[in-house]
Design an enzyme around this catalytic site. Structure first.
Site, PDB file in Angstrom:
ATOM      1  N   ASN A 101       0.828  -1.209   0.000  1.00  0.00           N
ATOM      2  CA  ASN A 101       0.000   0.000   0.000  1.00  0.00           C
ATOM      3  C   ASN A 101       0.863   1.260   0.000  1.00  0.00           C
ATOM      4  O   ASN A 101       1.914   1.294   0.624  1.00  0.00           O
ATOM      5  CB  ASN A 101      -0.926   0.012   1.218  1.00  0.00           C
ATOM      6  CG  ASN A 101      -1.868  -1.182   1.211  1.00  0.00           C
ATOM      7  OD1 ASN A 101      -2.007  -1.839   0.193  1.00  0.00           O
ATOM      8  ND2 ASN A 101      -2.499  -1.452   2.330  1.00  0.00           N
ATOM      9  N   HIS A 118       5.808  -0.679  -2.866  1.00  0.00           N
ATOM     10  CA  HIS A 118       5.318   0.080  -4.025  1.00  0.00           C
ATOM     11  C   HIS A 118       5.401   1.588  -3.827  1.00  0.00           C
ATOM     12  O   HIS A 118       4.732   2.340  -4.538  1.00  0.00           O
ATOM     13  CB  HIS A 118       3.884  -0.357  -4.371  1.00  0.00           C
ATOM     14  CG  HIS A 118       3.803  -1.775  -4.863  1.00  0.00           C
ATOM     15  ND1 HIS A 118       2.643  -2.500  -4.928  1.00  0.00           N
ATOM     16  CD2 HIS A 118       4.780  -2.608  -5.316  1.00  0.00           C
ATOM     17  CE1 HIS A 118       2.893  -3.716  -5.391  1.00  0.00           C
ATOM     18  NE2 HIS A 118       4.185  -3.813  -5.632  1.00  0.00           N
ATOM     19  N   THR A 187      -4.551  -9.059   0.653  1.00  0.00           N
ATOM     20  CA  THR A 187      -3.944  -8.979  -0.682  1.00  0.00           C
ATOM     21  C   THR A 187      -4.426 -10.155  -1.523  1.00  0.00           C
ATOM     22  O   THR A 187      -4.569 -11.267  -1.015  1.00  0.00           O
ATOM     23  CB  THR A 187      -2.401  -8.933  -0.630  1.00  0.00           C
ATOM     24  OG1 THR A 187      -1.896  -8.985  -1.969  1.00  0.00           O
ATOM     25  CG2 THR A 187      -1.793 -10.080   0.176  1.00  0.00           C
ATOM     26  N   ALA A 230     -10.274  -7.639   7.743  1.00  0.00           N
ATOM     27  CA  ALA A 230      -9.029  -7.459   8.504  1.00  0.00           C
ATOM     28  C   ALA A 230      -9.286  -6.673   9.793  1.00  0.00           C
ATOM     29  O   ALA A 230      -8.706  -6.981  10.834  1.00  0.00           O
ATOM     30  CB  ALA A 230      -7.999  -6.738   7.637  1.00  0.00           C
TER      31      ALA A 230
HETATM   32  P1  OAD Z   1      -6.137  -6.199  -4.561  1.00  0.00           P
HETATM   33  O1  OAD Z   1      -7.163  -5.171  -4.834  1.00  0.00           O
HETATM   34  O2  OAD Z   1      -5.603  -7.001  -5.699  1.00  0.00           O
HETATM   35  O3  OAD Z   1      -6.695  -7.226  -3.496  1.00  0.00           O
HETATM   36  C1  OAD Z   1      -7.330  -6.802  -2.343  1.00  0.00           C
HETATM   37  C2  OAD Z   1      -7.611  -8.023  -1.499  1.00  0.00           C
HETATM   38  O4  OAD Z   1      -8.164  -7.597  -0.272  1.00  0.00           O
HETATM   39  C3  OAD Z   1      -8.619  -9.015  -2.110  1.00  0.00           C
HETATM   40  O5  OAD Z   1      -8.095 -10.328  -2.015  1.00  0.00           O
HETATM   41  C4  OAD Z   1      -9.875  -8.845  -1.247  1.00  0.00           C
HETATM   42  O6  OAD Z   1     -10.590 -10.063  -1.094  1.00  0.00           O
HETATM   43  C5  OAD Z   1      -9.269  -8.408   0.056  1.00  0.00           C
HETATM   44  N1  OAD Z   1     -10.135  -7.576   0.922  1.00  0.00           N
HETATM   45  C6  OAD Z   1     -10.990  -6.599   0.577  1.00  0.00           C
HETATM   46  N2  OAD Z   1     -11.521  -6.016   1.656  1.00  0.00           N
HETATM   47  C7  OAD Z   1     -10.972  -6.641   2.730  1.00  0.00           C
HETATM   48  C8  OAD Z   1     -11.107  -6.484   4.136  1.00  0.00           C
HETATM   49  N3  OAD Z   1     -11.906  -5.569   4.678  1.00  0.00           N
HETATM   50  N4  OAD Z   1     -10.389  -7.301   4.930  1.00  0.00           N
HETATM   51  C9  OAD Z   1      -9.568  -8.250   4.408  1.00  0.00           C
HETATM   52  N5  OAD Z   1      -9.404  -8.435   3.090  1.00  0.00           N
HETATM   53  C10 OAD Z   1     -10.081  -7.646   2.257  1.00  0.00           C
HETATM   54  O7  OAD Z   1      -4.970  -5.454  -3.766  1.00  0.00           O
HETATM   55  P2  OAD Z   1      -3.423  -5.853  -3.630  1.00  0.00           P
HETATM   56  O8  OAD Z   1      -3.270  -7.305  -3.479  1.00  0.00           O
HETATM   57  O9  OAD Z   1      -2.870  -4.957  -2.598  1.00  0.00           O
HETATM   58  O10 OAD Z   1       0.051  -2.147  -7.428  1.00  0.00           O
HETATM   59  O11 OAD Z   1      -2.879  -5.410  -5.030  1.00  0.00           O
HETATM   60  C11 OAD Z   1      -1.514  -5.505  -5.279  1.00  0.00           C
HETATM   61  C12 OAD Z   1      -1.060  -4.407  -6.194  1.00  0.00           C
HETATM   62  O12 OAD Z   1      -1.873  -4.376  -7.365  1.00  0.00           O
HETATM   63  C13 OAD Z   1      -1.234  -2.999  -5.624  1.00  0.00           C
HETATM   64  O13 OAD Z   1      -0.167  -2.633  -4.770  1.00  0.00           O
HETATM   65  C14 OAD Z   1      -1.265  -2.155  -6.848  1.00  0.00           C
HETATM   66  C15 OAD Z   1      -2.240  -2.981  -7.645  1.00  0.00           C
HETATM   67  O14 OAD Z   1      -2.248  -2.803  -8.991  1.00  0.00           O
HETATM   68  C16 OAD Z   1       0.449  -1.152  -8.246  1.00  0.00           C
HETATM   69  O15 OAD Z   1      -0.260  -0.202  -8.505  1.00  0.00           O
HETATM   70  C17 OAD Z   1       1.835  -1.341  -8.764  1.00  0.00           C
END
Ligand code: OAD
Length: 239
Positions: A101, A118, A187, A230
């Site tokens: 994040n 990032h 994530t 979370a």
């Molecule tokens: P994602 O948007 O890909 O995934 C978010 C995750 O959080 C999903 O698996 C959801 O199920 C979960 N989620 C949503 N709300 C939640 C909650 N309240 N409690 C627990 N889990 C929850 O986000 P990232 O994995 O962070 O990179 O994405 C990785 C990267 O892709 C980011 O850093 C960004 C993006 O493109 C760049 O911009 C380079």
């Protein structure tokens, strides 16, 4: 699949913990995630907004998007999930929080040992002289913003196609390799190299505890997969 109680015991017994967080940990603070329902990549295309090519094509459009996100983040506050992780850090002799994040909410919750894979949305870097500085103004007075040297500033974040900051990545790998427990929170575990840290920790002997609303690309390999928000599960896990 093990229970919350088992996960608590592993965490309690661990002296070295690494936590990898993603957008889901900030979702309850009102910051949209990237994938899944309401995710930013449902509405926008990453290649239009998160690549060096997009910035070269139209820096103003890209800056408008980042300025909008900075505004959202400025109004947001850390949630119980961020605070629980900050509390866990105080109780462990070795604790590293690795986050994808860019919102800075872990810092605002009191986490100290934070590796930002990032980058940081509050950092601006000059595309001419390379100097990076912090600027928390929102909205920014001029888009695209300019450096004192006259060069154009870009957000201090990592875009698709760019390398992660090498020293940050090396520290994250080291933390993953030496962890007794790896907590992976909010994530989707699909964006590499960040997603590679969890299997690395597991191969090196860590128990992996996943906290996520949904099943992810890593769930099947996790030692314990806790389903839910979370902001609700972390305070239960880290008491
Ligand atoms: P994602 O948007 O890909 O995934 C978010 C995750 O959080 C999903 O698996 C959801 O199920 C979960 N989620 C949503 N709300 C939640 C909650 N309240 N409690 C627990 N889990 C929850 O986000 P990232 O994995 O962070 O990179 O994405 C990785 C990267 O892709 C980011 O850093 C960004 C993006 O493109 C760049 O911009 C380079």
């Amino acid at each position: 699949m093990e229970s919350l109680q088992q996960a608590r015991e592993w965490l309690e017994a661990a002296s070295a913990v690494v936590a990898l967080t993603g957008a889901g940990v900030s979702a309850e603070s009102g910051i949209p995630t990237f994938r899944g329902s309401g995710g930013l990549w449902r509405q926008y295309r990453p290649e239009d907004l998160a690549t060096p090519e997009a910035f070269a094509r139209d820096p103003k459009v890209l800056w408008e998007w980042y300025d909008w996100r900075r505004g959202l983040i400025a109004k947001a506050a850390p949630n119980a999930g961020h605070y629980s992780l900050a509390g866990l850090e105080k109780r462990k002799s070795s604790f590293v929080l690795v986050t994808q994040n860019v919102d800075g909410l872990h810092d605002r919750a009191g986490s100290r040992n934070v590796l930002k894979l990032h980058g940081d949305i509050w950092h601006l870097r000059c595309t001419t002289c390379g100097v990076e500085h912090r600027d928390e103004r929102t909205p920014l007075p001029e888009l695209p913003p300019r450096c004192d040297c006259g060069g154009m500033l870009r957000p201090g974040v990592v875009w698709f196609g760019e390398a992660l900051p090498m020293n940050v990545w090396n520290d994250a790998e080291r933390a993953a390799r030496s962890a007794d427990v790896c907590l992976v929170v909010g994530t989707s575990s699909v964006v590499y190299p960040a997603a590679g840290l969890t299997p690395l920790a597991k191969r090196a002997g860590a128990r992996v505890i996943e906290v996520n609303l949904e099943e992810t690309a890593f769930s099947a390999q996790a030692d314990c997969s806790l389903r839910g928000k979370a902001g609700e599960i972390l305070p239960e896990l880290i008491r």
